[in-house]
Scaffold this motif. Structure first.
Motif, PDB file in Angstrom:
ATOM      1  N   GLN A   1       0.829  -1.206   0.000  1.00  0.00           N
ATOM      2  CA  GLN A   1       0.000   0.000   0.000  1.00  0.00           C
ATOM      3  C   GLN A   1       0.863   1.256   0.000  1.00  0.00           C
ATOM      4  O   GLN A   1       0.483   2.274  -0.605  1.00  0.00           O
ATOM      5  CB  GLN A   1      -0.918  -0.003   1.218  1.00  0.00           C
ATOM      6  N   SER A   2       2.022   1.188   0.657  1.00  0.00           N
ATOM      7  CA  SER A   2       2.910   2.348   0.641  1.00  0.00           C
ATOM      8  C   SER A   2       3.419   2.625  -0.769  1.00  0.00           C
ATOM      9  O   SER A   2       3.567   3.797  -1.168  1.00  0.00           O
ATOM     10  CB  SER A   2       4.082   2.115   1.595  1.00  0.00           C
ATOM     11  N   VAL A   3       3.676   1.567  -1.549  1.00  0.00           N
ATOM     12  CA  VAL A   3       4.095   1.748  -2.938  1.00  0.00           C
ATOM     13  C   VAL A   3       2.969   2.388  -3.739  1.00  0.00           C
ATOM     14  O   VAL A   3       3.179   3.323  -4.525  1.00  0.00           O
ATOM     15  CB  VAL A   3       4.507   0.402  -3.558  1.00  0.00           C
ATOM     16  N   ARG A   4       1.762   1.899  -3.531  1.00  0.00           N
ATOM     17  CA  ARG A   4       0.613   2.441  -4.270  1.00  0.00           C
ATOM     18  C   ARG A   4       0.354   3.896  -3.909  1.00  0.00           C
ATOM     19  O   ARG A   4       0.040   4.721  -4.779  1.00  0.00           O
ATOM     20  CB  ARG A   4      -0.611   1.574  -3.990  1.00  0.00           C
ATOM     21  N   ASP A   5       0.495   4.230  -2.638  1.00  0.00           N
ATOM     22  CA  ASP A   5       0.264   5.615  -2.211  1.00  0.00           C
ATOM     23  C   ASP A   5       1.306   6.557  -2.816  1.00  0.00           C
ATOM     24  O   ASP A   5       0.969   7.666  -3.258  1.00  0.00           O
ATOM     25  CB  ASP A   5       0.303   5.706  -0.683  1.00  0.00           C
ATOM     26  N   ARG A   6       2.554   6.118  -2.851  1.00  0.00           N
ATOM     27  CA  ARG A   6       3.611   6.982  -3.378  1.00  0.00           C
ATOM     28  C   ARG A   6       3.556   7.085  -4.892  1.00  0.00           C
ATOM     29  O   ARG A   6       4.000   8.090  -5.458  1.00  0.00           O
ATOM     30  CB  ARG A   6       4.977   6.449  -2.943  1.00  0.00           C
ATOM     31  N   ALA A   7       3.016   6.068  -5.541  1.00  0.00           N
ATOM     32  CA  ALA A   7       2.890   6.140  -7.002  1.00  0.00           C
ATOM     33  C   ALA A   7       1.865   7.171  -7.426  1.00  0.00           C
ATOM     34  O   ALA A   7       1.958   7.761  -8.506  1.00  0.00           O
ATOM     35  CB  ALA A   7       2.523   4.760  -7.561  1.00  0.00           C
ATOM     36  N   GLY A   8       0.880   7.425  -6.586  1.00  0.00           N
ATOM     37  CA  GLY A   8      -0.122   8.427  -6.901  1.00  0.00           C
ATOM     38  C   GLY A   8      -1.219   7.899  -7.807  1.00  0.00           C
ATOM     39  O   GLY A   8      -1.297   6.704  -8.113  1.00  0.00           O
ATOM     40  N   THR A   9      -2.055   8.826  -8.271  1.00  0.00           N
ATOM     41  CA  THR A   9      -3.196   8.475  -9.114  1.00  0.00           C
ATOM     42  C   THR A   9      -3.114   9.202 -10.450  1.00  0.00           C
ATOM     43  O   THR A   9      -2.195   9.984 -10.691  1.00  0.00           O
ATOM     44  CB  THR A   9      -4.507   8.838  -8.400  1.00  0.00           C
ATOM     45  N   ALA A  10      -4.096   8.936 -11.301  1.00  0.00           N
ATOM     46  CA  ALA A  10      -4.136   9.568 -12.622  1.00  0.00           C
ATOM     47  C   ALA A  10      -4.248  11.086 -12.487  1.00  0.00           C
ATOM     48  O   ALA A  10      -4.911  11.600 -11.582  1.00  0.00           O
ATOM     49  CB  ALA A  10      -5.305   9.018 -13.424  1.00  0.00           C
ATOM     50  N   GLN A  11      -3.585  11.776 -13.408  1.00  0.00           N
ATOM     51  CA  GLN A  11      -3.608  13.241 -13.365  1.00  0.00           C
ATOM     52  C   GLN A  11      -3.349  13.794 -14.762  1.00  0.00           C
ATOM     53  O   GLN A  11      -2.413  13.371 -15.448  1.00  0.00           O
ATOM     54  CB  GLN A  11      -2.553  13.749 -12.382  1.00  0.00           C
ATOM     55  N   ASP A  12      -4.201  14.723 -15.207  1.00  0.00           N
ATOM     56  CA  ASP A  12      -4.050  15.410 -16.498  1.00  0.00           C
ATOM     57  C   ASP A  12      -3.906  14.421 -17.663  1.00  0.00           C
ATOM     58  O   ASP A  12      -3.092  14.631 -18.571  1.00  0.00           O
ATOM     59  CB  ASP A  12      -2.833  16.354 -16.460  1.00  0.00           C
ATOM     60  N   GLY A  13      -4.655  13.344 -17.626  1.00  0.00           N
ATOM     61  CA  GLY A  13      -4.638  12.394 -18.739  1.00  0.00           C
ATOM     62  C   GLY A  13      -3.611  11.292 -18.626  1.00  0.00           C
ATOM     63  O   GLY A  13      -3.600  10.371 -19.458  1.00  0.00           O
ATOM     64  N   LEU A  14      -2.738  11.339 -17.622  1.00  0.00           N
ATOM     65  CA  LEU A  14      -1.738  10.288 -17.421  1.00  0.00           C
ATOM     66  C   LEU A  14      -2.301   9.249 -16.460  1.00  0.00           C
ATOM     67  O   LEU A  14      -2.573   9.542 -15.300  1.00  0.00           O
ATOM     68  CB  LEU A  14      -0.443  10.878 -16.851  1.00  0.00           C
ATOM     69  N   GLU A  15      -2.496   8.028 -16.972  1.00  0.00           N
ATOM     70  CA  GLU A  15      -3.009   6.942 -16.142  1.00  0.00           C
ATOM     71  C   GLU A  15      -1.872   6.324 -15.327  1.00  0.00           C
ATOM     72  O   GLU A  15      -0.771   6.098 -15.858  1.00  0.00           O
ATOM     73  CB  GLU A  15      -3.648   5.859 -17.018  1.00  0.00           C
ATOM     74  N   VAL A  16      -2.143   6.049 -14.054  1.00  0.00           N
ATOM     75  CA  VAL A  16      -1.146   5.453 -13.158  1.00  0.00           C
ATOM     76  C   VAL A  16      -1.814   4.306 -12.401  1.00  0.00           C
ATOM     77  O   VAL A  16      -2.829   4.518 -11.729  1.00  0.00           O
ATOM     78  CB  VAL A  16      -0.571   6.477 -12.164  1.00  0.00           C
ATOM     79  N   LYS A  17      -1.258   3.119 -12.529  1.00  0.00           N
ATOM     80  CA  LYS A  17      -1.787   1.949 -11.835  1.00  0.00           C
ATOM     81  C   LYS A  17      -0.629   1.138 -11.253  1.00  0.00           C
ATOM     82  O   LYS A  17       0.474   1.149 -11.797  1.00  0.00           O
ATOM     83  CB  LYS A  17      -2.582   1.047 -12.781  1.00  0.00           C
ATOM     84  N   VAL A  18      -0.912   0.425 -10.158  1.00  0.00           N
ATOM     85  CA  VAL A  18       0.061  -0.484  -9.550  1.00  0.00           C
ATOM     86  C   VAL A  18      -0.444  -1.905  -9.716  1.00  0.00           C
ATOM     87  O   VAL A  18      -1.543  -2.239  -9.259  1.00  0.00           O
ATOM     88  CB  VAL A  18       0.281  -0.174  -8.059  1.00  0.00           C
ATOM     89  N   THR A  19       0.329  -2.741 -10.391  1.00  0.00           N
ATOM     90  CA  THR A  19      -0.068  -4.114 -10.660  1.00  0.00           C
ATOM     91  C   THR A  19       1.097  -5.039 -10.297  1.00  0.00           C
ATOM     92  O   THR A  19       1.844  -4.767  -9.381  1.00  0.00           O
ATOM     93  CB  THR A  19      -0.496  -4.264 -12.133  1.00  0.00           C
ATOM     94  N   GLY A  20       1.251  -6.112 -11.031  1.00  0.00           N
ATOM     95  CA  GLY A  20       2.273  -7.092 -10.697  1.00  0.00           C
ATOM     96  C   GLY A  20       1.798  -8.023  -9.596  1.00  0.00           C
ATOM     97  O   GLY A  20       0.661  -7.919  -9.099  1.00  0.00           O
ATOM     98  N   ALA A  21       2.642  -8.949  -9.193  1.00  0.00           N
ATOM     99  CA  ALA A  21       2.265  -9.911  -8.165  1.00  0.00           C
ATOM    100  C   ALA A  21       1.897  -9.227  -6.857  1.00  0.00           C
ATOM    101  O   ALA A  21       0.950  -9.624  -6.174  1.00  0.00           O
ATOM    102  CB  ALA A  21       3.407 -10.901  -7.947  1.00  0.00           C
ATOM    103  N   ALA A  22       2.627  -8.183  -6.500  1.00  0.00           N
ATOM    104  CA  ALA A  22       2.337  -7.470  -5.254  1.00  0.00           C
ATOM    105  C   ALA A  22       1.007  -6.730  -5.343  1.00  0.00           C
ATOM    106  O   ALA A  22       0.199  -6.762  -4.407  1.00  0.00           O
ATOM    107  CB  ALA A  22       3.465  -6.495  -4.931  1.00  0.00           C
ATOM    108  N   GLY A  23       0.767  -6.053  -6.460  1.00  0.00           N
ATOM    109  CA  GLY A  23      -0.499  -5.340  -6.623  1.00  0.00           C
ATOM    110  C   GLY A  23      -1.683  -6.274  -6.642  1.00  0.00           C
ATOM    111  O   GLY A  23      -2.725  -5.997  -6.031  1.00  0.00           O
ATOM    112  N   TYR A  24      -1.534  -7.406  -7.337  1.00  0.00           N
ATOM    113  CA  TYR A  24      -2.608  -8.387  -7.385  1.00  0.00           C
ATOM    114  C   TYR A  24      -2.892  -8.952  -5.993  1.00  0.00           C
ATOM    115  O   TYR A  24      -4.055  -9.089  -5.581  1.00  0.00           O
ATOM    116  CB  TYR A  24      -2.232  -9.520  -8.337  1.00  0.00           C
ATOM    117  N   SER A  25      -1.844  -9.279  -5.255  1.00  0.00           N
ATOM    118  CA  SER A  25      -2.024  -9.834  -3.913  1.00  0.00           C
ATOM    119  C   SER A  25      -2.695  -8.826  -2.990  1.00  0.00           C
ATOM    120  O   SER A  25      -3.560  -9.185  -2.183  1.00  0.00           O
ATOM    121  CB  SER A  25      -0.669 -10.258  -3.339  1.00  0.00           C
ATOM    122  N   LEU A  26      -2.309  -7.553  -3.089  1.00  0.00           N
ATOM    123  CA  LEU A  26      -2.928  -6.530  -2.250  1.00  0.00           C
ATOM    124  C   LEU A  26      -4.418  -6.423  -2.546  1.00  0.00           C
ATOM    125  O   LEU A  26      -5.243  -6.346  -1.629  1.00  0.00           O
ATOM    126  CB  LEU A  26      -2.247  -5.183  -2.483  1.00  0.00           C
TER     127      LEU A  26
END
Length: 403
Positions: free
Chosen positions: A137-162
Motif C-alpha cells: 500500500q505504501s508503494v501504491r500511495d507513493r505512485a499516486g493516481t491519474a492526473q491530467d490524462g496520465l493513467e497510473v496503476k500499480v499491478t504485478g504480483a504485489a499489486g494483485y495480492s494486495l
C-alpha cells in the motif's frame, strides 16, 4: 442419538458439551487471519514450474520477491511532464522505504512511447498479511493516481495480492452483517417474534467462530489458506447454518401445535428434519471436498476448510439449537401478536400450504417433471460448450506493451 438434545436432562448435557467443544475451537478464531498465506505461490497450482521456482528462491538469501509494477500510460505518447513525474515517482518510491520494500528500479519505456513502468520488489514478510499489505500500500500511495490524462496503476504480483487481500478480507464483515440482517428480518417476519431470532443466531454464530478456529488448525497442519478462503468461509457457514436452522425450527413449531410437551415436539422435529439436514449437509460437504482436487492452491485449500465449516454448522444445528429450543420452549415465540404456538391451533404445516400444493402437483406427474427439468438443464448446459476460456478481450496497457 438425534433425540438426545430433546431429553429433559440430556438437553443440558448436550448443550454444555457442545458449547465447550465449539467454544474451544472458537478460541483459535482470532489466529485465523495470521495463518493465511497471501504470497504469490498460494494463488498458483502447486505443481507449477513457477511455484517450484518460488520455493527454490525461498531457500536463497532474501527469499521470494513479489514485484510491484507501477504502470504509466498516456494515449498518444508520454509528454516531458509525464517523464518528469515518472522520474520523481521513482525518487519518491526509494525515499524512506517501508519494511519489506526494496529499491525501485529504473523506469522502462515502451517502444511506442505511450507507456512506462517501474518495478519495485516487495518481500512477502513470511505470509503475514498486515505487514505485506502495508508495504504494498505504501508503494501504491507513493505512485499516486491519474492526473491530467496520465493513467497510473500499480499491478504485478504485489499489486494483485494486495487487491486480493482487500477484496476477500473486506467482504467478510459487510456480508456477515448483511446476512445477519436478512436472517433477522426473515425470522421476525415469519415467526413475528422479537426475541426468538437470538436462539438460531447464537447457534450459527458459535459455529462460525468454531469454523475459523478449525481453519487455523488446518492451516497449521499445512493446508494452504489465503484471503480468498478467509472471506468465503464465514459467509458459507452462516448461510448453511441459517438454512438448517430454519428447517428445524419450522418443523418444531408445527409439532408445538400438536403436542403439549415441548420435549416431545423437539424429538419429533429432530427425527423428521434431522435426516434432511444431514443429507443436505453431506451433499454440500461432498461438493466442497471436490475442490481439493483443484490445481490452484487457494482453491484446493478452500475445499477442506469449507467442508469442515459446513460440518460444524450442521452439528451446531443438530445439538446446540435443539437443546436451546427444548430449554426455551414455546414461550420463545412470544410476540405482541400472540403468535405462541399451542396444541390444536391451525396453521401451515406439511399437509397444508403453498409448497404442499406444489409438492402434490410434482408427485402427480413425477416422470413429466423430471424429463422436462432434465431437458431444460441440458439445453442450458449446452451453452457452456460455446465458452472459450482462451479468448480474452484486454485493452489494458499490458496488452499493448511492446517494450
Amino acid at each position: 442419538m438425534l433425540t438426545l438434545p430433546a431429553g429433559r436432562r440430556s438437553k443440558y448435557v448436550v448443550l454444555f458439551l457442545a458449547i465447550v467443544c465449539f467454544g474451544g475451537l472458537a478460541s483459535f478464531a482470532g489466529k485465523f487471519e495470521g495463518i493465511q498465506k497471501n504470497e504469490s505461490s498460494s494463488f498458483l497450482p502447486g505443481d507449477a514450474e513457477s511455484v517450484r521456482t518460488l520455493e527454490a528462491l525461498e531457500r536463497l538469501p532474501g527469499g521470494e520477491l513479489a514485484p510491484a509494477v507501477v504502470v504509466f500510460e498516456r494515449r498518444g505518447g508520454l509528454t516531458e511532464a509525464d517523464r518528469q513525474r515518472i522520474a520523481d515517482t521513482r525518487t519518491r518510491l526509494n525515499q524512506d522505504r517501508r519494511e519489506l520494500v526494496l529499491e525501485a528500479q529504473e523506469p522502462v519505456f515502451s517502444e511506442n512511447g505511450e507507456a512506462a513502468l517501474i518495478v519495485q520488489p516487495v518481500q512477502p514478510g513470511g505470509g503475514v498479511a498486515d505487514k505485506f499489505e502495508n508495504a504494498v500500500q505504501s508503494v501504491r500511495d507513493r505512485a499516486g493516481t491519474a492526473q491530467d490524462g496520465l493513467e497510473v496503476k500499480v499491478t504485478g504480483a504485489a499489486g494483485y495480492s494486495l487487491d486480493a487481500i482487500k477484496v476477500f478480507g473486506g467482504v467478510n464483515g459487510p456480508l456477515l452483517f448483511a446476512a445477519a440482517g436478512i436472517v433477522l428480518i426473515l425470522l421476525i417476519a415469519i415467526y413475528r417474534s422479537p426475541i426468538f431470532w437470538a436462539i438460531p443466531f447464537f447457534s450459527v454464530l458459535l459455529a462460525e467462530g468454531a469454523s475459523r478456529g478449525a481453519g487455523y488448525v488446518l492451516g497449521e497442519a499445512g493446508l494452504t489458506i489465503n484471503g480468498q478462503t478467509g472471506g468465503i468461509l464465514p459467509v458459507l457457514v452462516f448461510g448453511a447454518g441459517t438454512d438448517y436452522a430454519l428447517l428445524l425450527v419450522s418443523r418444531y413449531r408445527e409439532e408445538l401445535r400438536r403436542h403439549e410437551d415441548k420435549h416431545e415436539a423437539v424429538a419429533i422435529a429432530m427425527r423428521s428434519a434431522g435426516p434432511a439436514i444431514i443429507a443436505s449437509g453431506g451433499t454440500v460437504i461432498a461438493a466442497l471436498l471436490c475442490l481439493s482436487l483443484a490445481e490452484v492452491n487457494s482453491t484446493a485449500g478452500l475445499g477442506p476448510v469449507g467442508a469442515v465449516g459446513v460440518v460444524l454448522a450442521m452439528l451446531s444445528m443438530l445439538t446446540i439449537l435443539p437443546a436451546l429450543l427444548a430449554i426455551a420452549g414455546r414461550n420463545a415465540f412470544w410476540s405482541p401478536f400472540d403468535t405462541i404456538p399451542h396444541p390444536g391451533q391451525g396453521g401451515v404445516d406439511e399437509t397444508h400450504g403453498f409448497w404442499r400444493g406444489i409438492g402434490n402437483r410434482v408427485a402427480s406427474r413425477p416422470r413429466a417433471v423430471w424429463i422436462t427439468g432434465t431437458i431444460v438443464l441440458l439445453v442450458m448446459a449446452a451453452n457452456a460448450l460455446a465458452l472459450d476460456p482462451t479468448q480474452t478481450q484486454d485493452n489494458s496497457s499490458a496488452a499493448r506493451w511492446t517494450a
